[in-house]
Design a protein around this motif. Structure first.
Motif, PDB file in Angstrom:
ATOM      1  N   GLY A 127      -3.125  81.707  35.112  1.00 31.66           N
ATOM      2  CA  GLY A 127      -4.038  80.652  34.683  1.00 31.66           C
ATOM      3  C   GLY A 127      -3.538  79.264  35.020  1.00 31.66           C
ATOM      4  O   GLY A 127      -3.640  78.338  34.210  1.00 31.66           O
ATOM      5  N   ARG A 128      -3.003  79.104  36.249  1.00 29.77           N
ATOM      6  CA  ARG A 128      -2.466  77.801  36.643  1.00 29.77           C
ATOM      7  C   ARG A 128      -2.581  77.623  38.146  1.00 29.77           C
ATOM      8  O   ARG A 128      -2.715  78.592  38.893  1.00 29.77           O
ATOM      9  N   THR A 129      -2.521  76.384  38.567  1.00 34.76           N
ATOM     10  CA  THR A 129      -2.596  76.074  39.994  1.00 34.76           C
ATOM     11  C   THR A 129      -1.263  76.399  40.669  1.00 34.76           C
ATOM     12  O   THR A 129      -0.213  75.894  40.273  1.00 34.76           O
ATOM     13  N   ILE A 130      -1.317  77.264  41.652  1.00 38.30           N
ATOM     14  CA  ILE A 130      -0.158  77.586  42.495  1.00 38.30           C
ATOM     15  C   ILE A 130      -0.673  77.721  43.916  1.00 38.30           C
ATOM     16  O   ILE A 130      -1.632  78.444  44.177  1.00 38.30           O
ATOM     17  N   HIS A 131      -0.045  77.021  44.834  1.00 36.19           N
ATOM     18  CA  HIS A 131      -0.503  76.987  46.214  1.00 36.19           C
ATOM     19  C   HIS A 131       0.122  78.142  47.001  1.00 36.19           C
ATOM     20  O   HIS A 131       1.334  78.313  47.005  1.00 36.19           O
ATOM     21  N   LEU A 132      -0.708  78.921  47.666  1.00 37.02           N
ATOM     22  CA  LEU A 132      -0.254  80.035  48.502  1.00 37.02           C
ATOM     23  C   LEU A 132      -0.373  79.660  49.966  1.00 37.02           C
ATOM     24  O   LEU A 132      -1.424  79.183  50.412  1.00 37.02           O
ATOM     25  N   ARG A 133       0.732  79.858  50.718  1.00 35.16           N
ATOM     26  CA  ARG A 133       0.717  79.598  52.154  1.00 35.16           C
ATOM     27  C   ARG A 133       1.345  80.770  52.898  1.00 35.16           C
ATOM     28  O   ARG A 133       2.209  81.461  52.374  1.00 35.16           O
ATOM     29  N   SER A 134       0.906  80.950  54.124  1.00 32.42           N
ATOM     30  CA  SER A 134       1.451  81.977  55.001  1.00 32.42           C
ATOM     31  C   SER A 134       2.234  81.290  56.110  1.00 32.42           C
ATOM     32  O   SER A 134       1.786  80.284  56.664  1.00 32.42           O
ATOM     33  N   HIS A 135       3.426  81.811  56.427  1.00 32.10           N
ATOM     34  CA  HIS A 135       4.255  81.219  57.472  1.00 32.10           C
ATOM     35  C   HIS A 135       4.655  82.314  58.457  1.00 32.10           C
ATOM     36  O   HIS A 135       5.397  83.241  58.112  1.00 32.10           O
ATOM     37  N   VAL A 136       4.165  82.210  59.689  1.00 28.63           N
ATOM     38  CA  VAL A 136       4.364  83.248  60.696  1.00 28.63           C
ATOM     39  C   VAL A 136       5.646  82.982  61.489  1.00 28.63           C
ATOM     40  O   VAL A 136       5.933  81.842  61.865  1.00 28.63           O
ATOM     41  N   LEU A 137       6.417  84.032  61.724  1.00 30.36           N
ATOM     42  CA  LEU A 137       7.594  83.918  62.581  1.00 30.36           C
ATOM     43  C   LEU A 137       7.146  83.594  64.001  1.00 30.36           C
ATOM     44  O   LEU A 137       6.185  84.180  64.500  1.00 30.36           O
TER      45      LEU A 137
END
Length: 288
Positions: A67-77
């Protein structure tokens, strides 16, 4: 004083639930604000499924489970700017090191405390990530491994369940590592250059300690030290310097006490001539 943000940096494979399990446990103690998942090129069904399952947990950068803001990111090799499909040789391993190194350096410059999860994805990717962590992390950063009981593994496989109750027995295990980043600032150089810079720094510190011992030693103690540095043992030192073994032991005792003080070694830790050989062999070699 502003509070520095915490970020979860996790290696990703086909088991996306490892990320949410880790995040749920970390959130009990740390204010994680961002999640970055590291992975090879996501053009396979396995990675596409994992990323899709994860993104469903973070609609609009809102982590519904907490129930909170958390930023998800993907980082490709990447290698030379192109995505890496897999780590298949030394060249790909070097590129993976560089990808992770540059990311970690950037995060440290942004002020993040990093929590590295190494339980997901290719084992080699995790090992390389740990190498980067050892080079760049300080005491505020952590490496985590997750333990999931076999019975729970069978129930949650392939993201069947993205969250589990406490009684499922999932636990985080903190991984030990040497925090070289606490002593040497992170730089924007390549991994190999940064690694060499840190090794040079450590070698310089060791040389300074050796020099302190030499400045404290008498001329005869210095003769004994040079003999031990060449790998000689007590009888050989005594024979070469034409002194008794008891005298050699006496000089050695003074030398080792200097070393204890300068290297800050507890009295409870045993020291012998091997320490003198290990620490001073290269010192005198470089002077020859």
């Amino acid at each position: 004083m502003s509070v520095r943000p915490h970020i979860l940096l996790a290696t990703l494979g086909g088991q996306s639930q490892i990320i949410t399990f880790t995040l749920d446990l970390l959130l009990k103690e740390y204010p994680i604000s961002d999640v970055i998942v590291l992975h090879p090129n996501a053009d396979t069904e396995k990675y596409q499924r994992s990323l899709s399952q994860l993104r469903a947990e973070f609609p609009g950068d809102y982590y519904t489970a907490a129930g909170r803001t958390i930023h998800l990111r993907s980082h490709v090799l990447r290698m030379d700017g192109a995505p890496i499909d897999d780590i298949v040789d030394d060249i790909h391993a070097d590129a993976t090191l560089e990808t992770i190194h540059q990311l970690v350096v950037s995060l440290k410059h942004q002020g993040y405390h990093i929590h590295l999860s190494v339980s997901g994805g290719r084992r080699l990717m995790s090992l390389l990530a740990i190498s980067v962590a050892a080079l760049n992390f300080d005491r505020h950063d952590h490496i985590w491994h997750i333990h999931t009981p076999e019975a729970t593994v069978a129930q949650v496989r392939n993201g069947a369940h993205m969250h589990v109750p406490p009684e499922a027995g999932v636990k985080l295990i903190r991984g030990p590592f040497i925090t070289l980043g606490a002593y040497i600032p992170n730089s924007n150089t390549s991994f190999k250059t940064a690694e060499q810079e840190q090794q040079d720094h450590l070698n310089l510190q060791e040389r300074k300690r050796c020099q302190q011992v030499i400045e404290l030693a008498t001329s005869r103690q210095l003769d004994v030290l040079k003999a031990f540095a060449r790998g000689l043992r007590t009888p050989q030192v005594a024979s070469e310097l034409c002194i008794s073994e008891a005298t050699v032991h006496s000089h050695k005792g003074h030398l080792l006490q200097h070393c204890r003080n300068i290297w800050n070694i507890p009295e409870s830790e045993p020291l012998d001539y091997h320490f003198l050989c290990q620490k001073f062999s290269t010192y005198f070699e470089s002077d020859s």
